[in-house]
Design a protein around this motif. Sequence first.
Motif, short mmCIF file in Angstrom:
data_model
loop_
_atom_site.label_atom_id
_atom_site.label_comp_id
_atom_site.label_asym_id
_atom_site.label_seq_id
_atom_site.Cartn_x
_atom_site.Cartn_y
_atom_site.Cartn_z
N MET A 36 27.26 -6.65 15.74
CA MET A 36 26.02 -6.70 14.99
C MET A 36 24.84 -6.69 15.95
O MET A 36 24.89 -7.25 17.03
N SER A 37 23.75 -6.05 15.53
CA SER A 37 22.57 -5.97 16.37
C SER A 37 21.72 -7.23 16.26
O SER A 37 21.85 -8.01 15.32
N ILE A 38 20.84 -7.40 17.23
CA ILE A 38 19.96 -8.58 17.27
C ILE A 38 18.68 -8.28 16.51
O ILE A 38 18.04 -7.24 16.69
N VAL A 39 18.29 -9.20 15.62
CA VAL A 39 17.07 -9.08 14.83
C VAL A 39 16.07 -10.13 15.31
O VAL A 39 16.40 -11.31 15.41
N LYS A 40 14.88 -9.70 15.58
CA LYS A 40 13.80 -10.60 15.98
C LYS A 40 12.91 -10.86 14.76
O LYS A 40 12.46 -9.92 14.10
N ILE A 41 12.70 -12.12 14.44
CA ILE A 41 11.83 -12.48 13.31
C ILE A 41 10.64 -13.25 13.87
O ILE A 41 10.79 -14.35 14.42
N GLU A 42 9.48 -12.67 13.75
CA GLU A 42 8.28 -13.24 14.37
C GLU A 42 7.54 -14.17 13.42
O GLU A 42 7.39 -13.89 12.24
N ASN A 43 7.10 -15.30 13.96
CA ASN A 43 6.20 -16.23 13.24
C ASN A 43 6.73 -16.65 11.87
O ASN A 43 6.01 -16.64 10.88
N VAL A 44 8.01 -17.00 11.83
CA VAL A 44 8.63 -17.42 10.57
C VAL A 44 8.75 -18.95 10.56
O VAL A 44 8.92 -19.58 11.61
N ARG A 45 8.64 -19.53 9.38
CA ARG A 45 8.80 -20.98 9.24
C ARG A 45 10.29 -21.29 9.17
O ARG A 45 10.96 -20.96 8.19
N VAL A 46 10.81 -21.94 10.21
CA VAL A 46 12.23 -22.24 10.30
C VAL A 46 12.47 -23.65 9.75
O VAL A 46 11.94 -24.64 10.27
N LEU A 47 13.27 -23.71 8.68
CA LEU A 47 13.63 -24.99 8.06
C LEU A 47 15.07 -25.29 8.44
O LEU A 47 15.99 -24.71 7.88
N ASP A 48 15.25 -26.17 9.42
CA ASP A 48 16.57 -26.44 9.97
C ASP A 48 16.99 -27.87 9.64
O ASP A 48 16.56 -28.83 10.29
N PRO A 49 17.86 -28.06 8.62
CA PRO A 49 18.26 -29.42 8.23
C PRO A 49 19.24 -30.06 9.21
O PRO A 49 19.47 -31.26 9.15
N ILE A 50 19.84 -29.26 10.08
CA ILE A 50 20.75 -29.81 11.09
C ILE A 50 19.95 -30.51 12.18
O ILE A 50 20.19 -31.66 12.53
N ALA A 51 18.96 -29.78 12.72
CA ALA A 51 18.08 -30.36 13.75
C ALA A 51 16.95 -31.18 13.14
O ALA A 51 16.21 -31.84 13.86
N LYS A 52 16.83 -31.11 11.79
CA LYS A 52 15.76 -31.81 11.06
C LYS A 52 14.38 -31.38 11.58
O LYS A 52 13.50 -32.21 11.82
N THR A 53 14.20 -30.08 11.71
CA THR A 53 12.93 -29.54 12.19
C THR A 53 12.35 -28.56 11.18
O THR A 53 13.07 -27.87 10.46
N ASP A 54 11.04 -28.50 11.14
CA ASP A 54 10.29 -27.62 10.27
C ASP A 54 9.12 -27.09 11.10
O ASP A 54 8.13 -27.79 11.30
N SER A 55 9.24 -25.85 11.60
CA SER A 55 8.21 -25.33 12.48
C SER A 55 8.16 -23.81 12.42
O SER A 55 9.15 -23.16 12.08
N VAL A 56 7.00 -23.26 12.73
CA VAL A 56 6.81 -21.81 12.80
C VAL A 56 7.24 -21.34 14.18
O VAL A 56 6.75 -21.84 15.19
N GLN A 57 8.16 -20.39 14.21
CA GLN A 57 8.71 -19.91 15.47
C GLN A 57 8.94 -18.41 15.41
O GLN A 57 8.91 -17.79 14.34
N THR A 58 9.21 -17.84 16.57
CA THR A 58 9.78 -16.50 16.66
C THR A 58 11.23 -16.70 17.07
O THR A 58 11.51 -17.36 18.07
N VAL A 59 12.15 -16.17 16.26
CA VAL A 59 13.58 -16.41 16.50
C VAL A 59 14.33 -15.09 16.60
O VAL A 59 13.86 -14.03 16.17
N TYR A 60 15.53 -15.19 17.16
CA TYR A 60 16.41 -14.04 17.32
C TYR A 60 17.74 -14.36 16.63
O TYR A 60 18.32 -15.43 16.87
N VAL A 61 18.19 -13.46 15.78
CA VAL A 61 19.41 -13.68 15.00
C VAL A 61 20.45 -12.63 15.37
O VAL A 61 20.17 -11.43 15.35
#
Length: 411
Positions: free
Chosen positions: A1-26
Amino acid sequence: MSIVKIENVRVLDPIAKTDSVQTVYVENGKLVAETANVAETINGEGKWLMPTMVDLCARLREPGQQQHGTLKSEGKAARENGILHVFTPPDSKPIVQDNGALIHGLVEKAMLDGGIYLQVIGAQTQGLLGKQPANMAGLKKGGCTAVSNANASFENDDVVLRTLEYAAGLDMTVVFYAEEPQIAKDGCVHEGFVASRQGLPTIPALAETIAIAKYLLMIEATGVSAHFGLLSCGASVELIKIAKAKGLNITCDVAMHQLHLTDQLIDGFNSLAHVRPPLRSEKDKELLRQGVKDGVIDAICTHHEPLSSSAKMAPFAETLSGFTAFDTYIPFGIQLIKEGLFEPLEWVEKVTVAPAKVANMYDRWVAESGWVLIDPEVEWTITKDSIISQGKNTPLIQQTVRAKALRTFTA
């Protein structure tokens, strides 16, 4: 599978208990470190990224009822709406969930046809006839971690006790969809003003609360781990709260539609509002909401039940009960946030981490889960064409809702 970059998205992570706007790679459904090897870039501004969800109760209709839905059609509907792990009750037609040897095949077919991780709840009694315990040891060997008699009744309470003792000895969870048959009888709607005016047979709240009270005493006596699915009454929340305070090993969930809809929808004999347990009163709805907020109710499920159009065409009491619910799950969840019941991360936890823990599969969920990109503001109209599920049976047809899954990233 190819890598997808998502810019300036609000990441809601219940595992790390974080809620922040980030640029992420999936990549392969997992967040990876920053890399230059990007095949696709998505503008995530105004969008949310959350883990794929766990659904504790959905009927996919296969095997035996493919006129309503298939593992392929409903698996696709679940996956595209961000639900990757689905638990299904043991009441297919014919019933195969009392045979551990057949369950592995269902699980494989769900992944091959629909791309979802299916978790089959085994039958509590042979053929769900309520007379003899099913071969729970064989079911456990086949991959079941829980058993239930679904909506079928038991011949007597001695059968219930014997099955609870059997399940306790195997460390299996018993799932109850509590309803006392002698009180519910041939009912189909909540006992209230609308039902009385239309002359429809009712399922009083007592049918649920009496069953819960009885089962709680049996759970306490046997020490079995138990889960109460699809609570619909405010009084049920109080019973569960008391039992948890006593230390009983119990959990519970509520269907998303019970947090939004009431028995007012059955007015005019609207068979699309026929569901079991029935839509209850406004007071019940508010008490259920508070139960979820306070943590008495552990998780929210879809209670997805796709049906063909003909299943809703008879007189109300003769129609089949059920809503198609995968496609409205995220809009209803976002509505709870908009109405102030939850912060976004709280809601995400109720549909991901919480049900995974209820099902004793948290570590597995972490390993297998992906991510879903949603737009919390987009408006769309619920139509037969916009519903991904094969079943179009919802009382929300032609209503405009807000929020939609845009894309699901999985391995």
